[in-house]
Design a protein around this motif. Structure first.
Motif, short mmCIF file in Angstrom:
data_model
loop_
_atom_site.label_atom_id
_atom_site.label_comp_id
_atom_site.label_asym_id
_atom_site.label_seq_id
_atom_site.Cartn_x
_atom_site.Cartn_y
_atom_site.Cartn_z
N LYS A 145 8.39 -1.57 2.11
CA LYS A 145 7.16 -2.34 2.31
C LYS A 145 7.21 -3.66 1.53
O LYS A 145 6.79 -4.70 2.04
CB LYS A 145 5.95 -1.51 1.89
CG LYS A 145 4.63 -2.09 2.35
CD LYS A 145 3.47 -1.19 2.01
CE LYS A 145 3.08 -0.43 3.25
NZ LYS A 145 1.80 0.28 3.10
N GLN A 146 7.75 -3.63 0.32
CA GLN A 146 7.83 -4.84 -0.50
C GLN A 146 8.77 -5.88 0.11
O GLN A 146 8.51 -7.08 0.05
CB GLN A 146 8.25 -4.50 -1.94
CG GLN A 146 7.18 -3.76 -2.71
CD GLN A 146 5.85 -4.50 -2.74
OE1 GLN A 146 5.78 -5.71 -2.94
NE2 GLN A 146 4.77 -3.77 -2.53
N ILE B 24 9.42 -6.24 3.34
CA ILE B 24 8.75 -6.81 4.52
C ILE B 24 7.67 -7.79 4.07
O ILE B 24 7.53 -8.87 4.65
CB ILE B 24 8.18 -5.68 5.41
CG1 ILE B 24 9.34 -4.89 6.03
CG2 ILE B 24 7.27 -6.26 6.50
CD1 ILE B 24 8.93 -3.64 6.77
N LYS B 25 6.95 -7.43 3.03
CA LYS B 25 5.93 -8.33 2.48
C LYS B 25 6.57 -9.64 2.02
O LYS B 25 6.04 -10.73 2.29
CB LYS B 25 5.22 -7.62 1.32
CG LYS B 25 3.97 -8.28 0.87
CD LYS B 25 3.28 -7.40 -0.19
CE LYS B 25 1.95 -7.99 -0.56
NZ LYS B 25 1.23 -7.14 -1.51
N MET C 93 4.76 -5.95 11.61
CA MET C 93 5.05 -6.08 10.18
C MET C 93 3.76 -6.21 9.38
O MET C 93 3.59 -5.56 8.34
CB MET C 93 5.98 -7.27 9.93
CG MET C 93 7.39 -7.08 10.47
SD MET C 93 8.36 -8.62 10.52
CE MET C 93 8.62 -8.93 8.78
N TYR D 170 1.97 -2.92 9.19
CA TYR D 170 2.64 -2.00 8.26
C TYR D 170 2.28 -2.32 6.81
O TYR D 170 1.99 -1.44 6.02
CB TYR D 170 4.16 -2.08 8.48
CG TYR D 170 4.95 -1.22 7.53
CD1 TYR D 170 4.93 0.17 7.63
CD2 TYR D 170 5.72 -1.79 6.53
CE1 TYR D 170 5.65 0.96 6.75
CE2 TYR D 170 6.46 -1.01 5.65
CZ TYR D 170 6.42 0.36 5.76
OH TYR D 170 7.14 1.14 4.90
N VAL D 171 2.25 -3.60 6.48
CA VAL D 171 2.00 -4.03 5.10
C VAL D 171 0.51 -3.98 4.75
O VAL D 171 0.14 -3.54 3.67
CB VAL D 171 2.56 -5.46 4.88
CG1 VAL D 171 2.10 -6.04 3.56
CG2 VAL D 171 4.09 -5.45 4.94
N VAL E 1 -2.18 -2.54 6.68
CA VAL E 1 -2.88 -1.35 7.18
C VAL E 1 -4.37 -1.63 7.47
O VAL E 1 -5.26 -1.20 6.72
CB VAL E 1 -2.75 -0.16 6.21
CG1 VAL E 1 -3.22 1.13 6.89
CG2 VAL E 1 -1.33 -0.01 5.70
#
Length: 140
Positions: free
Chosen positions: A2-3, A5-6, A127, A130-131, A133
């Motif tokens: 997640k980090q 992608i962020k 994306m 996902y990050v 929500v």
């Protein structure tokens, strides 16, 4: 993951969600008479035109409600506003859009960014979902 992608979303200018990186538009999701609805539609059209891209709805508490993408963002915003008050064509899964939007009325802020490539629109939308929500992801 997640980090990472962020970090990628930050690098390409899709995070943070703010007025510096994104265009904004206020939409009041309250039932209006026909003339008021025409004014809302005209405001959306004047601000966004026929641009495609990514859009994000936030409520008055700054909570992310929904992340979407579309070939013409304005058409998607028209549909979400309408879904606040009645079922809309294409809303087939137990009227989930109508059920969701009818619970999230009032003054909402739309953040939007133009992105012409449909495949990239979809990837960025996924994306961001996902990050961040958004409430709609939890709702469905």
């Amino acid at each position: 993951m997640k980090q990472e992608i962020k970090a990628c979303l930050k690098k390409i200018g899709f995070l943070p969600i703010n007025k510096t990186l994104w265009h904004t538009l206020k939409i009041n999701h309250i039932k209006k008479n026909k003339n008021e609805w025409k004014k809302i539609r005209q405001t959306i059209k004047n601000k966004i035109g026929n641009k495609g891209g990514i859009y994000i709805y936030k409520n008055a508490s700054n909570k992310i409600l929904y992340i979407g993408e579309g070939k013409r963002i304005k058409d998607r915003l028209y549909m979400h506003h309408r879904a606040s008050f009645e079922p809309v064509p294409g809303d087939t899964e137990n009227m989930r859009w109508h059920r969701f939007w009818s619970k999230h009325k009032g003054k909402l802020t739309v953040y939007w960014k133009e992105q012409k490539n449909k495949r990239i629109q979809k990837m960025i939308e996924q994306m961001l979902e996902y990050v961040l929500v958004p409430k709609f992801v939890k709702f469905k």
